[in-house]
Design a protein around this motif. Structure first.
Motif, short mmCIF file in Angstrom:
data_model
loop_
_atom_site.label_atom_id
_atom_site.label_comp_id
_atom_site.label_asym_id
_atom_site.label_seq_id
_atom_site.Cartn_x
_atom_site.Cartn_y
_atom_site.Cartn_z
N ILE A 16 0.88 -1.18 0.00
CA ILE A 16 0.00 0.00 0.00
C ILE A 16 0.91 1.22 0.00
N VAL A 17 0.79 2.05 -1.02
CA VAL A 17 1.66 3.22 -1.11
C VAL A 17 0.88 4.46 -0.72
N GLY A 18 1.25 5.05 0.41
CA GLY A 18 0.54 6.19 0.99
C GLY A 18 0.06 5.78 2.37
N GLY A 19 -0.20 6.81 3.21
CA GLY A 19 -0.65 6.50 4.57
C GLY A 19 -1.82 7.38 4.97
N GLY A 20 -2.56 7.87 3.98
CA GLY A 20 -3.68 8.77 4.24
C GLY A 20 -4.98 8.00 4.47
N MET A 21 -6.08 8.64 4.17
CA MET A 21 -7.38 8.04 4.48
C MET A 21 -7.60 6.74 3.71
N ALA A 22 -7.34 6.76 2.41
CA ALA A 22 -7.57 5.56 1.60
C ALA A 22 -6.63 4.43 2.04
N ALA A 23 -5.37 4.80 2.27
CA ALA A 23 -4.38 3.79 2.66
C ALA A 23 -4.72 3.18 4.02
N CYS A 24 -5.19 4.02 4.94
CA CYS A 24 -5.54 3.49 6.27
C CYS A 24 -6.73 2.54 6.16
N ASP A 45 4.74 5.25 3.64
CA ASP A 45 4.24 6.63 3.63
C ASP A 45 5.42 7.58 3.63
N LYS A 46 5.31 8.66 2.89
CA LYS A 46 6.42 9.62 2.86
C LYS A 46 6.53 10.39 4.18
N ALA A 47 5.46 10.36 4.97
CA ALA A 47 5.46 11.12 6.22
C ALA A 47 5.15 10.18 7.38
N ALA A 61 -15.79 18.21 9.86
CA ALA A 61 -16.97 17.49 9.39
C ALA A 61 -16.55 16.28 8.56
N ILE A 62 -17.36 15.24 8.63
CA ILE A 62 -17.21 14.11 7.70
C ILE A 62 -18.18 14.42 6.56
N ASN A 63 -17.65 14.53 5.37
CA ASN A 63 -18.48 15.06 4.29
C ASN A 63 -19.30 14.03 3.52
N MET A 197 -1.61 7.91 -2.83
CA MET A 197 -0.70 8.98 -2.42
C MET A 197 -1.34 10.37 -2.54
N GLY A 198 -2.66 10.41 -2.50
CA GLY A 198 -3.34 11.70 -2.49
C GLY A 198 -3.32 12.41 -3.83
N GLY A 199 -3.69 13.68 -3.81
CA GLY A 199 -3.79 14.48 -5.02
C GLY A 199 -2.57 15.38 -5.20
N PHE A 384 -5.57 19.33 -7.65
CA PHE A 384 -6.04 18.04 -8.18
C PHE A 384 -6.41 17.17 -6.98
N ILE A 385 -7.67 16.92 -6.81
CA ILE A 385 -8.12 16.15 -5.64
C ILE A 385 -9.39 15.40 -6.04
N GLY A 386 -9.17 14.23 -6.62
CA GLY A 386 -10.28 13.44 -7.16
C GLY A 386 -11.27 12.95 -6.11
N ALA A 422 -6.04 1.49 -7.20
CA ALA A 422 -6.00 2.91 -6.82
C ALA A 422 -7.25 3.24 -6.03
N ALA A 423 -7.09 4.16 -5.07
CA ALA A 423 -8.24 4.59 -4.26
C ALA A 423 -8.01 5.99 -3.73
N GLY A 424 -9.09 6.60 -3.27
CA GLY A 424 -9.01 7.98 -2.76
C GLY A 424 -8.73 8.93 -3.92
N PHE A 434 -14.56 12.22 -0.32
CA PHE A 434 -14.06 12.90 0.87
C PHE A 434 -13.31 11.93 1.80
N SER A 435 -13.19 12.30 3.07
CA SER A 435 -12.36 11.49 3.97
C SER A 435 -12.96 10.10 4.18
N SER A 436 -14.27 10.08 4.46
CA SER A 436 -14.93 8.80 4.77
C SER A 436 -15.01 7.90 3.53
P1 FAD Z 1 -4.58 11.70 1.73
O1 FAD Z 1 -5.42 11.45 2.93
O2 FAD Z 1 -4.21 13.09 1.42
O3 FAD Z 1 -3.26 10.82 1.89
C1 FAD Z 1 -2.20 10.85 0.99
C2 FAD Z 1 -1.08 10.03 1.59
O4 FAD Z 1 -0.06 9.79 0.62
C3 FAD Z 1 -0.37 10.69 2.77
O5 FAD Z 1 -0.16 9.72 3.76
C4 FAD Z 1 0.94 11.15 2.18
O6 FAD Z 1 1.96 11.29 3.15
C5 FAD Z 1 1.21 10.02 1.21
N1 FAD Z 1 2.14 10.32 0.10
C6 FAD Z 1 2.07 11.33 -0.79
N2 FAD Z 1 3.06 11.23 -1.68
C7 FAD Z 1 3.77 10.11 -1.35
C8 FAD Z 1 4.92 9.49 -1.89
N3 FAD Z 1 5.53 9.96 -2.98
N4 FAD Z 1 5.38 8.37 -1.28
C9 FAD Z 1 4.76 7.85 -0.19
N5 FAD Z 1 3.68 8.41 0.36
C10 FAD Z 1 3.19 9.53 -0.22
N6 FAD Z 1 -13.16 15.48 3.79
C11 FAD Z 1 -14.17 15.42 4.67
O7 FAD Z 1 -14.78 14.36 4.84
N7 FAD Z 1 -14.56 16.51 5.38
C12 FAD Z 1 -13.93 17.72 5.27
O8 FAD Z 1 -14.29 18.68 5.94
C13 FAD Z 1 -12.84 17.80 4.36
N8 FAD Z 1 -12.14 18.94 4.24
C14 FAD Z 1 -11.03 18.96 3.48
C15 FAD Z 1 -10.25 20.10 3.50
C16 FAD Z 1 -9.09 20.15 2.78
C17 FAD Z 1 -8.25 21.38 2.84
C18 FAD Z 1 -8.70 19.06 1.97
C19 FAD Z 1 -7.46 19.10 1.15
C20 FAD Z 1 -9.47 17.92 1.95
C21 FAD Z 1 -10.64 17.86 2.72
N9 FAD Z 1 -11.41 16.71 2.75
C22 FAD Z 1 -12.48 16.64 3.62
C23 FAD Z 1 -11.13 15.56 1.86
C24 FAD Z 1 -10.23 14.49 2.47
O9 FAD Z 1 -9.21 15.07 3.18
C25 FAD Z 1 -9.69 13.64 1.33
O10 FAD Z 1 -10.79 13.18 0.59
C26 FAD Z 1 -8.90 12.42 1.78
O11 FAD Z 1 -7.88 12.79 2.66
C27 FAD Z 1 -8.31 11.68 0.58
O12 FAD Z 1 -7.66 10.53 1.03
P2 FAD Z 1 -6.36 9.96 0.29
O13 FAD Z 1 -5.92 8.79 1.06
O14 FAD Z 1 -6.62 9.83 -1.16
O15 FAD Z 1 -5.27 11.13 0.42
#
Ligand code: FAD
Length: 626
Positions: A16-24, A45-47, A61-63, A197-199, A384-386, A422-424, A434-436
């Motif tokens: 799993i590459v990334g540690g954000g919401m989708a990765a968790c 995760d890079k962080a 908020a959870i959107n 890895m997010g947007g 860019f935030i799909g 791919a996810a998130g 969104f996050s959820s």
């Molecule tokens: P992220 O959670 O962003 O995780 C990306 C992960 O990839 C991170 O762990 C990062 O460290 C890692 N990464 C990146 N590049 C690399 C690399 N090269 N190598 C290794 N790891 C890497 N949602 C809600 O439900 N309610 C809200 O109120 C809300 N408000 C928001 C406000 C803002 C400002 C933003 C930006 C988003 C908001 N969202 C909200 C949306 C929500 O945050 C995202 O939908 C969600 O975080 C996407 O999950 P993700 O796992 O795709 O990306």
């Protein structure tokens, strides 16, 4: 120099590459299924997962929460909402699949300790129809804890920046990356890989410069790595033209959701008119989407942008008026009135303190009391935030039970590259997760990835000569710096190399000016896009000359290479789509109208790793139901 960097090999089943919401979400789900099969799951995760990604600072908020169990909404209604908000361009099957699973994910968050606001009847407090209020300053810590418990820390690599996918023919074989803290180069060999890895932020010039540089709506950590990774693996991408422009409190980018939805605030121009009322007729031009409720996010942006273009800016959020209205019912009882005002004031500040602390600081620094005066709002630079109100990402398979044959190829959320999921933000055409929803989609993708591994159990071959090549390329910026840094008195300026910050400025300037950033009033046209392509070609050449003084700067180099690739995919797809469909996200001035007959379709693109050629083409929008 690369000789000093140890190579660490990690062999796993699912990476799993990334540690954000989708990765968790993926970590929790994958471990469950992997345990049954005796498989290994690894996360990188890079962080640090506790505070990585877009949810790092917390959210208020959870959107995405439907409340299906309580009969509040149906999954079909959510699909309808998303389709309209994206002006008809959404994959019903993907949105449906996330929406039918998202409530379960939210219930898990609550079980893990996330405080969700409840009313006297014990129901969640809604902010808007789909959004529920949380005390979310530790949201990410709670979600990460569950992921860590599921995987075990031995299977988690933090502060490792993944740069490139590894391939074995048409199948993904792993990934390489480097530690941003230690002299270690990582080679992950895997049977399946999930990109999460997010947007991307920082592709366009931000409004904030100088003192405020680095401040943006999107936290600065996500730099297009998901898109880079999937593009470089040869995966088909979709909606790369669909950027997101949030209208937020000006300069500190504080959220407006609670103000519009919870406090029912109005926004007006500096002259005093309410653009959402005065410009209502303009919505006819974007029918049928302009006529639905809620009005699509980009059209709401657009109406405000029209006021600003006519010199009626800045736009103002009437916080004072909204608070006064909400407290009005208590005006005959001074004690109750005072109590209500205190409550509203604390909610207003908490909204920022939960997720955009800098906005609270800005209010404090400028003596802004929301109950006394309005605050400026403005359209931010593009992101860019799909997973939010954009839609860019990889073109992935839908779920077997509901996807039409054109959208299904074996495993839910698998890209067009075998074994690469791919996810998130990494998966496209399924906006508003969104996050959820990103967490739920991570779970969906992980379950499918484990199934893929069970059915394709051979370990793909990793070409170690290619790995050595990648290792040399990874550390080249350090070598270049060492070899040339003494040539000039200021190591920042040197004819032999370019520092990543300068490189980023150059990218941001060209995207801003030619591809419809803030300075260009979000407007572009074919000649401008062609100019952008010309300048991007120079950037590709100069990327070879990126230089880094240390590991941190090395990460900055790679972040900007990743940004450059997502930028190119964006320019190519904006150029291909000869219409304006999302006028509040970008305006094609040479094709200013929406053209349902020719462009009610996805624009997909693909880069071929074998030839280095790009292909941009249409894919049909297939509705599950009307
Ligand atoms: P992220 O959670 O962003 O995780 C990306 C992960 O990839 C991170 O762990 C990062 O460290 C890692 N990464 C990146 N590049 C690399 C690399 N090269 N190598 C290794 N790891 C890497 N949602 C809600 O439900 N309610 C809200 O109120 C809300 N408000 C928001 C406000 C803002 C400002 C933003 C930006 C988003 C908001 N969202 C909200 C949306 C929500 O945050 C995202 O939908 C969600 O975080 C996407 O999950 P993700 O796992 O795709 O990306």
């Amino acid at each position: 120099m690369p000789m000093n960097f140890e190579t660490v090999e990690v062999t796993t089943d699912l990476l799993i590459v990334g540690g954000g919401m989708a990765a968790c979400g993926a970590a929790v789900e994958a471990s469950y299924w992997a345990k049954k099969q005796g498989l290994k799951v690894t996360l990188v995760d890079k962080a640090s997962m506790d505070r990585s990604g877009a949810v790092a600072m917390g959210l208020s908020a959870i959107n995405q929460y439907l409340g299906v169990g309580k009969g509040k909404n149906t999954v079909e209604q959510y699909v309808e909402y998303v389709k309209n908000d994206l002006m008809g361009i959404a994959r019903d099957d993907l949105v449906y699949n996330i929406a039918r699973h998202v409530d379960g994910t939210v219930h898990l968050f609550e079980k893990w300790g996330l405080p969700i606001w409840k009313n006297d009847a014990g129901d969640y407090v809604n902010e808007g129809r789909w959004q529920i209020m949380i005390n979310g300053e530790s949201y990410k810590v709670i979600v990460a804890e569950a992921a860590k418990n599921a995987l075990g820390m031995d299977n988690i690599y933090e502060r490792v920046f993944v740069i490139e996918p590894l391939l074995d023919g048409d199948r993904v074989a792993g990934a390489v990356g480097f530690s941003v803290r230690e002299n270690k180069f990582y080679v992950f060999k895997a049977k399946a890989v999930m990109a999460a890895m997010g947007g991307a932020v920082g592709v366009f010039k931000p409004r904030s410069t100088g003192e405020g540089l680095g401040r943006s709506w999107y936290p600065p950590f996500s730099t297009g790595s998901s898109a880079y990774f999937t593009i470089r693996a040869g995966a088909e991408m979709t909606c790369q033209e669909v950027r997101f422009i949030p209208v937020r409190f000006k300069d500190a980018y504080g959220p407006v959701g609670a103000w519009f939805l919870l406090f029912k605030s109005r926004a007006i121009s500096a002259i005093g008119g309410e653009y959402m009322v005065e410009r209502r007729d303009e919505l006819q031009n974007w029918a049928p989407y302009g006529l639905v409720k809620p009005i699509p996010a980009n059209l709401r942006n657009y109406l405000g942008m029209l006021d600003v273009s006519e010199g009626k800016g800045p736009l103002l959020m009437m916080t004072n008026e909204a608070i006064a209205k909400l407290a009005d019912a208590y005006k005959d009882d001074p004690k109750a009135f005072k109590k209500k005002m205190k409550e509203l004031e604390s909610e207003a500040w908490e909204d920022f303190l939960d997720m955009t602390i800098s906005q609270a600081l800005l209010w404090a620094a400028t003596n802004t009391q929301p109950e006394e005066k309005s605050s400026e709002i403005a359209a931010a630079e593009p992101y860019f935030i799909g997973s939010h109100s954009g839609a860019s990402g990889a073109w992935v398979s839908g779920p077997e039970d509901i996807a039409p044959p054109e959208y299904f190829w074996g495993y839910a959320n698998m890209t067009t590259v075998k074994g690469l999921f791919a996810a998130g933000d990494a998966s496209g055409a399924s906006s508003h997760k969104f996050s959820s929803g990103s967490h739920a989609e991570g779970r969906i993708a992980a379950k499918a990835a484990i199934k893929f591994i069970v059915e394709n159990s051979s370990q793909p071959n990793v070409d170690m000569a290619k790995v050595e090549e990648l290792k040399a390329a990874t550390y080249k910026p350090l070598e270049l710096f060492e070899a040339n840094k003494d040539f000039t008195t200021d190591p920042e300026v040197n004819p032999a190399y370019i520092k990543p910050k300068m490189f980023m400025f150059r990218l941001q300037k060209l995207m801003d000016e030619y591809v419809g950033g803030v300075s260009a009033n979000f407007s572009t046209n074919k000649p401008s896009l062609e100019k952008a392509m010309e300048l991007l070609a120079f950037m590709q050449e100069d990327a070879e000359k990126l230089a880094a003084a240390d590991l941190h700067e090395l990460m900055r180099c790679w972040e900007n290479i990743h940004r450059m690739w997502i930028a190119e995919s964006h320019v190519r797809t904006v150029m291909f789509r000869e219409e304006t469909r999302w006028p509040g996200y970008y305006f094609r001035a040479d094709a200013p109208k929406m053209d349902e007959e020719n462009w009610l379709c996805f624009v997909n693109c693909k880069w071929d790793p074998a030839t280095g050629q790009w292909d941009v083409f249409k894919k049909p929008v297939i509705r599950l139901f009307e």
